[in-house]
Design a protein around this motif. Structure first.
Motif, PDB file in Angstrom:
ATOM      1  N   UNK A 179      24.160   7.425 -10.376  1.00 48.98           N
ATOM      2  CA  UNK A 179      25.063   7.260  -9.236  1.00 48.98           C
ATOM      3  C   UNK A 179      26.342   6.560  -9.684  1.00 48.98           C
ATOM      4  N   UNK A 180      26.160   5.564 -10.514  1.00 45.23           N
ATOM      5  CA  UNK A 180      27.299   4.842 -11.068  1.00 45.23           C
ATOM      6  C   UNK A 180      28.183   5.769 -11.901  1.00 45.23           C
ATOM      7  N   UNK A 239      32.381   5.510 -12.750  1.00 47.09           N
ATOM      8  CA  UNK A 239      32.858   5.568 -14.137  1.00 47.09           C
ATOM      9  C   UNK A 239      34.256   6.161 -14.306  1.00 47.09           C
ATOM     10  N   UNK A 240      34.520   7.329 -13.691  1.00 46.38           N
ATOM     11  CA  UNK A 240      35.845   7.925 -13.918  1.00 46.38           C
ATOM     12  C   UNK A 240      36.993   7.070 -13.372  1.00 46.38           C
ATOM     13  N   UNK A 241      36.689   6.140 -12.478  1.00 46.37           N
ATOM     14  CA  UNK A 241      37.761   5.334 -11.890  1.00 46.37           C
ATOM     15  C   UNK A 241      38.100   4.110 -12.738  1.00 46.37           C
ATOM     16  N   UNK A 242      37.300   3.853 -13.770  1.00 51.53           N
ATOM     17  CA  UNK A 242      37.480   2.621 -14.538  1.00 51.53           C
ATOM     18  C   UNK A 242      38.482   2.828 -15.670  1.00 51.53           C
ATOM     19  N   UNK A 243      39.741   2.893 -15.293  1.00 50.14           N
ATOM     20  CA  UNK A 243      40.791   3.142 -16.275  1.00 50.14           C
ATOM     21  C   UNK A 243      41.166   1.846 -17.003  1.00 50.14           C
ATOM     22  N   UNK A 244      41.493   0.827 -16.242  1.00 51.20           N
ATOM     23  CA  UNK A 244      41.780  -0.470 -16.870  1.00 51.20           C
ATOM     24  C   UNK A 244      40.464  -1.078 -17.355  1.00 51.20           C
ATOM     25  N   UNK A 245      40.516  -1.861 -18.437  1.00 55.37           N
ATOM     26  CA  UNK A 245      39.284  -2.404 -19.012  1.00 55.37           C
ATOM     27  C   UNK A 245      38.467  -3.149 -17.955  1.00 55.37           C
ATOM     28  N   UNK A 246      37.202  -2.796 -17.858  1.00 59.47           N
ATOM     29  CA  UNK A 246      36.342  -3.369 -16.822  1.00 59.47           C
ATOM     30  C   UNK A 246      34.948  -3.639 -17.376  1.00 59.47           C
ATOM     31  N   UNK A 247      34.436  -4.814 -17.060  1.00 55.62           N
ATOM     32  CA  UNK A 247      33.035  -5.112 -17.363  1.00 55.62           C
ATOM     33  C   UNK A 247      32.204  -4.816 -16.130  1.00 55.62           C
ATOM     34  N   UNK A 263      28.169  -3.297 -19.429  1.00 57.27           N
ATOM     35  CA  UNK A 263      28.818  -2.256 -20.211  1.00 57.27           C
ATOM     36  C   UNK A 263      30.300  -2.394 -19.917  1.00 57.27           C
ATOM     37  N   UNK A 264      31.135  -1.966 -20.863  1.00 54.81           N
ATOM     38  CA  UNK A 264      32.561  -2.033 -20.556  1.00 54.81           C
ATOM     39  C   UNK A 264      33.180  -0.655 -20.682  1.00 54.81           C
ATOM     40  N   UNK A 265      34.187  -0.440 -19.834  1.00 58.40           N
ATOM     41  CA  UNK A 265      34.795   0.879 -19.655  1.00 58.40           C
ATOM     42  C   UNK A 265      36.301   0.761 -19.798  1.00 58.40           C
ATOM     43  N   UNK A 315      36.196   5.876 -20.083  1.00 61.52           N
ATOM     44  CA  UNK A 315      35.201   6.079 -21.132  1.00 61.52           C
ATOM     45  C   UNK A 315      34.245   4.897 -21.188  1.00 61.52           C
ATOM     46  N   UNK A 316      32.981   5.207 -21.326  1.00 62.62           N
ATOM     47  CA  UNK A 316      32.012   4.146 -21.563  1.00 62.62           C
ATOM     48  C   UNK A 316      32.169   3.722 -23.019  1.00 62.62           C
TER      49      UNK A 316
END
Length: 490
Positions: free
Chosen positions: A360-361, A366-374, A400-402, A406-407
């Motif tokens: 679900x995540x 996932x595709x929305x996590x453009x800026x670095x995100x934990x 995980x960081x994105x 990208x994972x």
RNA sequence: GAGCCGUUAGCUCAGUCGGUAGAGCCCCUGCCUUUUAAGCAGGUUGUCGCGCGUUCGAGUCGCGCACGGCUCACCA
């Protein structure tokens, strides 16, 4: 006769002619004084009017014959330089030898003083030259270069010769890895090497490659992760270790996946996942600063700022924001599946609740996590090697960081309770019995190590290839791996 | 594993409605002593990815296969 064969035979004929003349087309030794870059530099540094004589060596990239004089460019690893051959300087024999027996693609060395041509290019006026390696096949065409993707991957050497941007990607890749090493070495981490051939694979959820050792008469697996060996080293008293190397996963190939890929894993005793978040932020931003001169990268049109601190949110918050589903309200598989379905989110079937959360995540967040995100706090079922959250034992201290959608990597406060670890392995065994081919196998030898006492430890792993993709703005992993896996050609 | 797209000269690419397979670069010959996508004149190149079929005739249409790319599935 096919043209390639004819051309190859033409070149072999030239080679034989050279041997008849007593010229060895593949001499063992080269006598250059300057790389092409050094030669250009030497000319620019020399006082006005002072003669600079060099002997350079490289591959002939272009040849322009104009009767009794000829211009050509030779390239070595440092760059390229123009050379100028004149019949009156070389003598007829030497000049005609060059014209008749030498082709684009051959390697030569050339000696003479440097001068500037009418158009301003620093050029070697050749007084002496020598063939140092004959080529039998033509190079890709000089205007359009080499575009055919399949040929670029299968014959990467041609890609590197023809496409300077490709060369630059791999130079940057090397710089990135060097910068990572320097970053960790400066912080007291010890670089180690652990087995690639393993009697039991582990440390990730993936299917392994299987191989066989004849003398030992046993099955061995190519590692899918370094994790369990690095933790043994933490147990052994190395407080800060890392390893950079290839992992092998027997999975499909895609723009983001190659069966063997380069990963780094980092373990630090007396640390937890919060410490690892700080480490990742600092590592990525300082490596970017070092190799790109900035902490802002451009990826697929997005400006991405790698400077700390990065955004942090829990997996629950992230999913709630993007899908409106609170996973804590749907703690069983069926309920969560229903909730997704009600919102029109199509998911594929998963072996358990934890994997469904992850799915679900992946679909919604996932595709929305453009800026670095934990993204923090994962379900325990999908994290058999991570420590539970004290206040929420169905979750673990994991992130995980994105970046750029990208994972990029994975980290946790490592599980160091050997009895809990045994339970987790047993739970994985159940998953395996339920058909999960990626379930983690029981590893008694690892449990034995942990039962001797393992300090609280933070652990981190990330894919070097994906990091290079981000830093070079590439969407296919094959563009950052020199020899990506392809089907063999019939 | 599935879907879509692609595969024509060494390279980059055209190829119309099914009717003798093309261009530029490369290569070969000649001219040319500051060119650099050198220029000028002339010439050569092919299992049209492979196989089967339809047709008087297939690069072109159909089916199968191979390889590649993208998307999906799976994962990092």
């Amino acid at each position: 006769m096919p043209e390639t064969r004819e051309r190859r035979e033409q070149r072999i004929a030239k080679l034989e002619r050279l041997r008849e003349l007593g010229i060895e087309p593949y001499p063992a030794r080269v006598h250059r004084t300057h790389s092409t870059a050094e030669a250009l530099e030497a000319f620019q540094q020399a006082p006005e009017g002072q003669r600079v004589t060099v002997r350079v060596a490289g591959r002939l990239m272009t040849i322009r014959v104009m009767g009794r004089s000829t211009f050509a460019h030779i390239a070595d690893g440092s760059g390229r330089i123009q050379i100028y051959l004149r019949r009156d300087l070389l003598g007829e024999e030497s000049y005609e030898l060059f014209r008749r027996q030498v082709d684009v693609g051959d390697f030569i060395e050339a000696e003479g003083p440097l001068f500037r041509t009418r158009t301003g290019e620093i050029t070697v006026e050749v007084h002496d030259w020598r063939l140092i390696a004959k080529a039998l096949r033509p190079l890709p065409e000089k205007w359009h270069g080499l575009k055919d993707v399949e040929t670029r991957y299968r014959q990467r050497y041609l890609d590197l010769i023809a496409n300077e941007e490709v060369r630059q990607i791999f130079i940057l890749r090397s710089k990135i890895i060097r910068a990572i090493r320097r970053f960790l070495d400066e912080r007291g981490f010890l670089e180690v090497e652990t087995p690639i051939l393993q009697p039991i694979y582990g440390g990730a959820a993936a299917r392994p490659f299987t191989t066989y050792h004849n003398a030992l008469d046993r099955t061995l697996y190519l590692r899918i992760a370094d994790e369990l060996y690095l933790k043994r080293l933490i147990i052994g008293g190395f407080d800060k270790v890392y390893e950079i190397g290839h992992n092998f996963r027997n999975e499909g190939i895609s723009v983001k996946h190659n069966p063997e890929f380069t990963a780094i894993e980092i373990y630090q005793a007396y640390a937890d996942y919060n410490d690892m978040m700080r480490l990742v932020e600092e590592l990525f931003s300082s490596v970017a600063q070092e190799v790109l001169g900035t902490t802002t990268i451009t990826f697929q049109g997005h400006e991405i700022n790698l400077a700390p601190p990065w955004r942090r949110l829990t997996m629950r918050e992230a999913i709630l924001q993007e899908s409106g589903i609170d996973i804590e309200e749907h703690r069983d598989y069926e309920s969560l599946w229903q909730a997704a379905e009600e919102r029109g989110i199509k998911l594929t079937k998963q072996p358990n609740w934890g994997k469904l959360v992850e799915k679900l995540f992946a679909e919604t967040v996932e595709p929305t996590l453009i800026q670095p995100t934990f993204i923090t706090d994962y379900p325990v079922e999908i994290s058999p090697l991570a420590k539970r959250k004290p206040e929420a034992p169905h979750l673990v201290e994991r992130f995980e960081f994105f970046i750029g959608g990208l994972e990029c990597g994975n980290a946790f406060t490592e599980l160091n309770d050997p009895l809990d670890q045994r339970e987790r392995f047993l739970a994985q065994r159940k998953e395996a019995e339920g058909g999960d081919e990626e379930a983690h196998p029981m590893d008694e030898d690892f449990l034995l190590a942990m039962e001797h006492g393992m300090p609280p430890t933070g652990g981190l792993g990330f894919g070097i290839d994906r990091m290079v993709m981000l830093f070079t703005d590439q969407t296919s992993i094959r563009e950052v791996i020199l020899f990506p896996q392809l089907r063999s050609k019939a």
